[in-house]
Design a protein around this motif. Structure first.
Motif, PDB file in Angstrom:
ATOM      1  N   SER A 104      54.623  10.915  75.905  1.00  0.00           N
ATOM      2  CA  SER A 104      55.099   9.568  76.211  1.00  0.00           C
ATOM      3  C   SER A 104      55.233   9.349  77.712  1.00  0.00           C
ATOM      4  N   THR A 105      55.721  10.358  78.424  1.00  0.00           N
ATOM      5  CA  THR A 105      55.867  10.246  79.875  1.00  0.00           C
ATOM      6  C   THR A 105      54.515  10.118  80.558  1.00  0.00           C
ATOM      7  N   MET A 106      53.539  10.890  80.121  1.00  0.00           N
ATOM      8  CA  MET A 106      52.208  10.821  80.708  1.00  0.00           C
ATOM      9  C   MET A 106      51.589   9.436  80.517  1.00  0.00           C
ATOM     10  N   ILE A 107      51.761   8.867  79.325  1.00  0.00           N
ATOM     11  CA  ILE A 107      51.228   7.528  79.070  1.00  0.00           C
ATOM     12  C   ILE A 107      51.958   6.492  79.909  1.00  0.00           C
ATOM     13  N   ALA A 108      53.296   6.615  79.991  1.00  0.00           N
ATOM     14  CA  ALA A 108      54.079   5.662  80.781  1.00  0.00           C
ATOM     15  C   ALA A 108      53.708   5.723  82.260  1.00  0.00           C
ATOM     16  N   LEU A 109      53.480   6.925  82.771  1.00  0.00           N
ATOM     17  CA  LEU A 109      53.104   7.069  84.179  1.00  0.00           C
ATOM     18  C   LEU A 109      51.739   6.456  84.453  1.00  0.00           C
ATOM     19  N   ALA A 110      50.807   6.647  83.553  1.00  0.00           N
ATOM     20  CA  ALA A 110      49.475   6.074  83.752  1.00  0.00           C
ATOM     21  C   ALA A 110      49.530   4.547  83.758  1.00  0.00           C
ATOM     22  N   VAL A 111      50.336   3.968  82.892  1.00  0.00           N
ATOM     23  CA  VAL A 111      50.461   2.513  82.843  1.00  0.00           C
ATOM     24  C   VAL A 111      51.126   1.987  84.108  1.00  0.00           C
ATOM     25  N   SER A 112      52.182   2.662  84.551  1.00  0.00           N
ATOM     26  CA  SER A 112      52.920   2.190  85.723  1.00  0.00           C
ATOM     27  C   SER A 112      52.155   2.396  87.029  1.00  0.00           C
ATOM     28  N   ARG A 113      51.292   3.416  87.077  1.00  0.00           N
ATOM     29  CA  ARG A 113      50.556   3.703  88.315  1.00  0.00           C
ATOM     30  C   ARG A 113      49.284   2.893  88.468  1.00  0.00           C
ATOM     31  N   SER A 114      48.775   2.355  87.380  1.00  0.00           N
ATOM     32  CA  SER A 114      47.518   1.622  87.434  1.00  0.00           C
ATOM     33  C   SER A 114      47.776   0.143  87.693  1.00  0.00           C
ATOM     34  N   ASP A 115      46.739  -0.532  88.151  1.00  0.00           N
ATOM     35  CA  ASP A 115      46.822  -1.963  88.460  1.00  0.00           C
ATOM     36  C   ASP A 115      46.080  -2.722  87.367  1.00  0.00           C
ATOM     37  N   THR A 116      46.761  -2.883  86.239  1.00  0.00           N
ATOM     38  CA  THR A 116      46.155  -3.585  85.118  1.00  0.00           C
ATOM     39  C   THR A 116      46.254  -5.089  85.335  1.00  0.00           C
ATOM     40  N   LEU A 120      47.374   0.765  68.216  1.00  0.00           N
ATOM     41  CA  LEU A 120      46.116   1.399  68.598  1.00  0.00           C
ATOM     42  C   LEU A 120      45.217   0.434  69.361  1.00  0.00           C
ATOM     43  N   LEU A 121      45.121  -0.802  68.894  1.00  0.00           N
ATOM     44  CA  LEU A 121      44.267  -1.781  69.568  1.00  0.00           C
ATOM     45  C   LEU A 121      44.832  -2.149  70.944  1.00  0.00           C
ATOM     46  N   GLY A 122      46.149  -2.409  70.984  1.00  0.00           N
ATOM     47  CA  GLY A 122      46.753  -2.738  72.278  1.00  0.00           C
ATOM     48  C   GLY A 122      46.704  -1.574  73.245  1.00  0.00           C
ATOM     49  N   GLY A 123      46.993  -0.367  72.743  1.00  0.00           N
ATOM     50  CA  GLY A 123      46.924   0.813  73.597  1.00  0.00           C
ATOM     51  C   GLY A 123      45.518   1.112  74.062  1.00  0.00           C
ATOM     52  N   GLY A 124      44.541   0.888  73.172  1.00  0.00           N
ATOM     53  CA  GLY A 124      43.151   1.104  73.578  1.00  0.00           C
ATOM     54  C   GLY A 124      42.723   0.153  74.671  1.00  0.00           C
ATOM     55  N   LEU A 125      43.181  -1.091  74.600  1.00  0.00           N
ATOM     56  CA  LEU A 125      42.858  -2.064  75.640  1.00  0.00           C
ATOM     57  C   LEU A 125      43.475  -1.673  76.979  1.00  0.00           C
ATOM     58  N   VAL A 126      44.732  -1.215  76.934  1.00  0.00           N
ATOM     59  CA  VAL A 126      45.394  -0.779  78.170  1.00  0.00           C
ATOM     60  C   VAL A 126      44.708   0.466  78.733  1.00  0.00           C
ATOM     61  N   PHE A 127      44.325   1.398  77.854  1.00  0.00           N
ATOM     62  CA  PHE A 127      43.645   2.606  78.327  1.00  0.00           C
ATOM     63  C   PHE A 127      42.307   2.268  78.960  1.00  0.00           C
ATOM     64  N   TYR A 128      41.582   1.333  78.381  1.00  0.00           N
ATOM     65  CA  TYR A 128      40.315   0.900  78.977  1.00  0.00           C
ATOM     66  C   TYR A 128      40.555   0.304  80.358  1.00  0.00           C
ATOM     67  N   SER A 129      41.631  -0.469  80.490  1.00  0.00           N
ATOM     68  CA  SER A 129      41.961  -1.060  81.789  1.00  0.00           C
ATOM     69  C   SER A 129      42.323   0.014  82.807  1.00  0.00           C
ATOM     70  N   ILE A 130      43.021   1.069  82.353  1.00  0.00           N
ATOM     71  CA  ILE A 130      43.380   2.172  83.261  1.00  0.00           C
ATOM     72  C   ILE A 130      42.131   2.895  83.749  1.00  0.00           C
ATOM     73  N   VAL A 131      41.203   3.158  82.837  1.00  0.00           N
ATOM     74  CA  VAL A 131      39.954   3.825  83.222  1.00  0.00           C
ATOM     75  C   VAL A 131      39.159   2.961  84.180  1.00  0.00           C
ATOM     76  N   LYS A 132      39.121   1.669  83.918  1.00  0.00           N
ATOM     77  CA  LYS A 132      38.393   0.747  84.796  1.00  0.00           C
ATOM     78  C   LYS A 132      39.030   0.712  86.182  1.00  0.00           C
ATOM     79  N   TYR A 133      40.367   0.736  86.225  1.00  0.00           N
ATOM     80  CA  TYR A 133      41.072   0.749  87.514  1.00  0.00           C
ATOM     81  C   TYR A 133      40.788   2.037  88.278  1.00  0.00           C
ATOM     82  N   ALA A 134      40.776   3.160  87.568  1.00  0.00           N
ATOM     83  CA  ALA A 134      40.531   4.447  88.229  1.00  0.00           C
ATOM     84  C   ALA A 134      39.128   4.496  88.825  1.00  0.00           C
ATOM     85  N   ARG A 135      38.153   3.953  88.137  1.00  0.00           N
ATOM     86  CA  ARG A 135      36.791   3.960  88.656  1.00  0.00           C
ATOM     87  C   ARG A 135      36.647   3.013  89.844  1.00  0.00           C
TER      88      ARG A 135
END
Length: 253
Positions: A155-167, A61-76
């Motif tokens: 799982s696919t949606m999460i994997a795509l978001a991670v692979s498409r973003s520039d974390t 949860l903590l690691g995923g939350g950090l990655v999700f925050y990075s994805i949102v930051k990248y999208a903005r």
């Protein structure tokens, strides 16, 4: 690092499914609690399993939350549509459907025909065996297909978001710590699970073989749970190994 993060998430999903499947075999818990009181080693092993799984969930949860925050930051920052980062394409949906059908078919064949091996085939009162078998296969296939499709889709949606973003590399450097904690906790939980099953068989074999314990009817699910846990550990080990290989490039950046 993106691939390692995705593999770790897949490992967590598999391990959690194996854990939940194993917990299904110990429901209701009242008989197992009685055994745990008479044999403390059984209860201690069970508590280790539960505590380790809580740590696995927290680390993920903590690691995923950090990655999700990075994805949102990248999208903005890049003005990308956040929702589109998660959406699968038609090609991905086709692969999801094919994968779902294959997994559901394998699970159906395993669950139904393993029942024949352990001597508990599906049966319906006053109905022929072929009809009970057909109904059981249809029910297991539909249920497993729906459940598998939902799991694969998320799982696919999460994997795509991670692979498409520039974390950034700093984020993955921190995520690596959570990946290691996840792997360590999964290993402890799996070891405690093996010990818990062995302790039940050695301490109270009569209870273990009964319908209230890990009887032949539940043996199907126990093997399935252990198989999922082993596969999850292999994925987590591979993910951490891949992440360690990019240690020097991260430091140089």
């Amino acid at each position: 690092m993106r691939r390692s993060t995705i593999l770790t998430y897949c490992a967590f999903v598999l391990f959690a499914l194996g854990y939940l499947t194993l917990m299904r075999t110990s429901d209701p818990v009242a008989p197992f609690n009685t055994v745990a009181q008479a044999h403390p080693q059984v209860g201690i092993a069970y508590r280790i399993i539960s505590i380790s799984m809580n740590i696995v969930a927290l680390a993920t949860l903590l690691g995923g939350g950090l990655v999700f925050y990075s994805i949102v930051k990248y999208a903005r920052a890049s003005e990308h549509n956040l929702i589109k980062l998660f959406l699968p394409t038609k090609r991905h949906m086709g692969m999801l459907v094919v994968g779902t059908l294959l997994i559901a078919l394998c699970l159906t064949l395993y669950i139904v025909f393993f029942g024949f091996i352990v001597g508990s085939p599906p049966h319906i009162a006053d109905q022929p065996l072929w009809l009970a078998l057909l109904i059981a296969m249809a029910g297991v296939f539909v249920g497993s297909a729906l459940f598998t499709f939902v799991i694969l889709l998320v799982s696919t949606m999460i994997a795509l978001a991670v692979s498409r973003s520039d974390t950034g590399p700093r984020v993955f450097h921190i995520v690596r710590i959570f990946m290691a904690a996840t792997l360590l906790s999964m290993g402890i939980s799996f070891g405690a699970t093996i010990y818990w099953i062995a302790a039940l068989w050695s301490s109270v074999p009569q209870f273990t073989m009964s319908d209230a314990g890990l009887s032949m009817g539940n043996l199907t699910w126990v093997i399935l749970a252990l198989g999922a846990m082993v596969l999850a550990l292999c994925l987590a080990i591979n993910a951490l190994r891949q992440s360690l290989k990019v240690r020097e490039p991260l430091v140089s950046q």
